[in-house]
Motif scaffolding. Structure first.
Motif, PDB file in Angstrom:
ATOM      1  N   SER A 315       0.829  -1.203   0.000  1.00 30.13           N
ATOM      2  CA  SER A 315       0.000   0.000   0.000  1.00 30.13           C
ATOM      3  C   SER A 315       0.867   1.258   0.000  1.00 30.13           C
ATOM      4  CB  SER A 315      -0.948  -0.008   1.203  1.00 30.13           C
ATOM      5  OG  SER A 315      -0.243  -0.167   2.416  1.00 30.13           O
ATOM      6  N   HIS A 316       2.024   1.197   0.678  1.00 29.28           N
ATOM      7  CA  HIS A 316       2.953   2.320   0.658  1.00 29.28           C
ATOM      8  C   HIS A 316       3.403   2.616  -0.768  1.00 29.28           C
ATOM      9  CE1 HIS A 316       5.770   4.061   4.016  1.00 29.28           C
ATOM     10  NE2 HIS A 316       4.663   4.745   3.883  1.00 29.28           N
ATOM     11  N   SER A 317       3.749   1.563  -1.517  1.00 29.72           N
ATOM     12  CA  SER A 317       4.189   1.757  -2.897  1.00 29.72           C
ATOM     13  C   SER A 317       3.053   2.302  -3.763  1.00 29.72           C
ATOM     14  CB  SER A 317       4.712   0.440  -3.480  1.00 29.72           C
ATOM     15  OG  SER A 317       5.967   0.106  -2.925  1.00 29.72           O
ATOM     16  N   ALA A 318       1.854   1.782  -3.572  1.00 34.02           N
ATOM     17  CA  ALA A 318       0.712   2.284  -4.338  1.00 34.02           C
ATOM     18  C   ALA A 318       0.511   3.775  -4.089  1.00 34.02           C
ATOM     19  CB  ALA A 318      -0.548   1.502  -3.973  1.00 34.02           C
ATOM     20  N   LEU A 319       0.577   4.174  -2.814  1.00 31.71           N
ATOM     21  CA  LEU A 319       0.431   5.591  -2.480  1.00 31.71           C
ATOM     22  C   LEU A 319       1.591   6.411  -3.042  1.00 31.71           C
ATOM     23  CD1 LEU A 319      -0.689   5.286   1.263  1.00 31.71           C
ATOM     24  CD2 LEU A 319      -2.123   6.011  -0.663  1.00 31.71           C
ATOM     25  N   ALA A 320       2.783   5.835  -3.047  1.00 28.10           N
ATOM     26  CA  ALA A 320       3.956   6.586  -3.500  1.00 28.10           C
ATOM     27  C   ALA A 320       3.875   6.901  -4.984  1.00 28.10           C
ATOM     28  CB  ALA A 320       5.226   5.799  -3.189  1.00 28.10           C
ATOM     29  N   TYR A 321       3.630   5.881  -5.807  1.00 30.56           N
ATOM     30  CA  TYR A 321       3.636   6.114  -7.256  1.00 30.56           C
ATOM     31  C   TYR A 321       2.435   6.946  -7.690  1.00 30.56           C
ATOM     32  CZ  TYR A 321       7.355   2.710  -7.315  1.00 30.56           C
ATOM     33  OH  TYR A 321       8.531   2.064  -7.080  1.00 30.56           O
ATOM     34  N   LEU A 322       1.267   6.536  -7.265  1.00 30.88           N
ATOM     35  CA  LEU A 322       0.066   7.250  -7.699  1.00 30.88           C
ATOM     36  C   LEU A 322      -0.042   8.608  -7.015  1.00 30.88           C
ATOM     37  CD1 LEU A 322      -2.200   4.103  -7.712  1.00 30.88           C
ATOM     38  CD2 LEU A 322      -1.555   5.439  -9.735  1.00 30.88           C
ATOM     39  N   GLY A 323       0.383   8.679  -5.753  1.00 29.97           N
ATOM     40  CA  GLY A 323       0.368   9.963  -5.056  1.00 29.97           C
ATOM     41  C   GLY A 323       1.335  10.956  -5.670  1.00 29.97           C
ATOM     42  N   TYR A 324       2.526  10.487  -6.017  1.00 29.44           N
ATOM     43  CA  TYR A 324       3.494  11.371  -6.676  1.00 29.44           C
ATOM     44  C   TYR A 324       2.915  11.904  -7.982  1.00 29.44           C
ATOM     45  CZ  TYR A 324       7.824  13.103  -8.743  1.00 29.44           C
ATOM     46  OH  TYR A 324       8.777  13.911  -9.330  1.00 29.44           O
ATOM     47  N   LEU A 325       2.334  11.020  -8.780  1.00 27.64           N
ATOM     48  CA  LEU A 325       1.775  11.448 -10.059  1.00 27.64           C
ATOM     49  C   LEU A 325       0.636  12.451  -9.872  1.00 27.64           C
ATOM     50  CD1 LEU A 325       1.737   7.982 -11.855  1.00 27.64           C
ATOM     51  CD2 LEU A 325       3.261   9.914 -12.375  1.00 27.64           C
ATOM     52  N   ALA A 326      -0.076  12.311  -8.749  1.00 23.54           N
ATOM     53  CA  ALA A 326      -1.184  13.223  -8.478  1.00 23.54           C
ATOM     54  C   ALA A 326      -0.718  14.541  -7.871  1.00 23.54           C
ATOM     55  CB  ALA A 326      -2.191  12.551  -7.534  1.00 23.54           C
TER      56      ALA A 326
END
Length: 506
Positions: A315-326
């Protein structure tokens, strides 16, 4: 150390020129916790490879607690494999440093004394081998990140073509890699008739003890089959699970800590209140009283490893990649968006069905605690920092759960969106065309594939799924390919924020 860290002598606490050190421990404010033992009586028993922030906020704190119970022969010698920055920051302050525990209600400061000395491997590899070969050293522990093991994440085997492996096999007494140093030190102990040390991996590798044992024995066997067999038969490689969120230290952090101390600390570490360490109780040459310091000693770590990798790390990785893009800078910022918070919860919920935990484990409570930890506004854990080295992390964090869900004929759309976020990220261009500083061992290969495929999901996703070092045979699985292509298409069409909102609202 970051470039900002490199400038710490110029930018940190200009109004506090006196460095933290043993001479002024008794002059710290009463609220500052300090070593509860006579540090002059402590001797080394552990060499730690990878003297980074995580080790200093996690294992070193535990050893500090062990030293306070009277186990004076378990001090730590830290080794940086490449950069001298941490040594240069800590040596002038007698290797003392502060752990700042940040919670919503405030920050607690603790000075750690467990680290006695440090070595920079590249400056003097022979010195590090000698320290590891010293019979007083009974444990060599590691936090060198997934890429530091010079292995293929999909198989867990040594990558014999890795440049550091090739170098080390031709320069046995001047290695560069963690496996190279471990084997060189064990070979010296064997030649001197000494028992091996325990190799204690504290990195996020699935079955990390077994994986590191395989890597080390494979490396040793390339030098000598007898050496490889001796290591396999006599050395111990217990598995572990480690858990604590440790963001990168900034100049502002150094200023805040130094102000609280009244003395300048050039390299403190920031962390959260939560900490966990689960260790397989299998040591070759003794250990400190870890249980007294809160460590869970078990016979089988695997369930806990997978729980952390597939719930927290995924979940950390999901938040990192998608959060960064957002456009979100930190995990806490990302979690303020309710759609991203729901995405993290979905990753955990869907991974939980792939786990087989002891009956006493409350997975629902664990997932709830993770969401609370991620949202801690006092922790400035950057999405960019977590996004590093994704090629090494995806197999353990996301792909294993996807494989297990496919075997159960369960949907994988949530995990596919996270993988698609990684794919969009490693193109090295964000949604506004700005450059992304992608830090990954395979960054050059990914950039080449992205240039060739262009921003077209139907071309880019299959190209990246074909990178065997990351996806292995799973990259050819039709259901996975379909799900990832669809998710990547939505990221290109709608952008990360809208794609996440649409997904969690479906």
């Amino acid at each position: 150390m970051s470039s900002s860290g490199q400038r710490q002598g110029e930018t940190t606490m200009r109004h506090n020129s006196t460095r933290l050190g043993r001479a002024n421990l008794d002059r710290l404010p009463p609220a500052i916790r300090r070593p509860a033992y006579d540090r002059s009586r402590v001797t080394p028993g552990i060499v730690h490879l990878g003297l980074g922030a995580f080790h200093r906020a996690h294992q070193a704190v535990v050893i500090d607690d062990c030293l306070a119970t009277g186990s004076a022969s378990w001090g730590i010698v830290g080794a940086s494999l490449r950069s001298p920055d941490t040594r240069d920051a800590l040596a002038p302050q007698d290797h003392l440093y502060t752990v700042a525990v940040r919670a919503t209600e405030g920050t607690e400061h603790r000075v750690i004394g467990a680290l006695l000395d440090s070595v920079v491997a590249r400056e003097n590899p022979v010195r590090l081998i000698e320290r590891m070969a010293d019979p007083a050293i009974r444990i060599v522990s590691l936090t060198v990140t997934e890429k530091g093991y010079c292995h293929t994440p999909q198989t867990g085997d040594l990558d014999e073509r890795h440049p550091d492996v090739v170098h080390d096999l031709n320069n046995f007494d001047a290695p560069r890699s963690a496996p190279g140093f471990i084997v060189a030190a064990l070979a010296r102990r064997r030649a001197q008739g000494l028992a091996p040390f325990t190799v204690l991996c504290c990195d996020n590798l699935a079955a990390n003890g077994h994986t590191v044992q395989r890597i080390v024995t494979q490396f040793a066997a390339l030098r000598s089959k007898d050496l490889g067999k001796w290591i396999a038969d006599t050395a111990a490689f217990p598995s572990t699970m480690v858990d604590r969120i440790v963001p990168e230290t900034t100049d502002a952090d150094r200023d805040a800590v130094s102000s609280a101390l009244g003395f300048r600390d050039a390299w403190p570490v920031m962390t959260e209140p939560f900490t966990q360490w689960v260790v397989e109780d299998r040591f070759a040459a003794g250990r400190p009283d870890l249980a007294a310091a809160g460590v869970e000693l078990v016979t089988d770590v695997k369930p806990f490893e997978l729980m952390k990798l597939r719930l927290l790390n995924a979940s950390h990785s999901a938040l990192a990649y998608l959060g960064y893009l957002a456009g979100y800078e930190t995990i806490a910022d990302t979690m303020q968006d309710p759609h991203f918070a729901r995405l993290a919860a979905q990753v955990m919920e869907e991974a939980a069905v792939t786990l087989k935990m002891p009956a006493s484990t409350d997975l629902a409570a664990y997932r709830a605690s993770l969401l609370k930890r991620f949202a801690n506004p006092a922790l400035h854990h950057r999405t960019w920092q977590i996004a590093m080295d994704g090629s090494q992390k995806l197999p353990q964090r996301l792909l294993g759960a996807m494989r297990d869900r496919l075997a159960k004929n369960l949907p994988i759309a949530t995990h596919a969106l996270a993988v698609a976020g990684w794919m969009r990220y490693v193109t090295a261009r964000d949604e506004h065309g700005r450059a992304i500083d992608v830090r990954d061992p395979l960054a050059g290969e990914f950039a080449g594939l992205a240039r060739e495929a262009g921003p077209v999901a139907e071309r880019l996703a299959p190209a990246l799924l074909g990178v065997g070092q990351v996806f292995g045979p799973l990259g050819a699985e039709p259901r996975l390919r379909e799900a990832v292509i669809a998710a990547l298409g939505r990221l290109y069409t709608d952008g990360a924020r809208r794609a996440v909102e649409t997904h969690v609202s479906a």
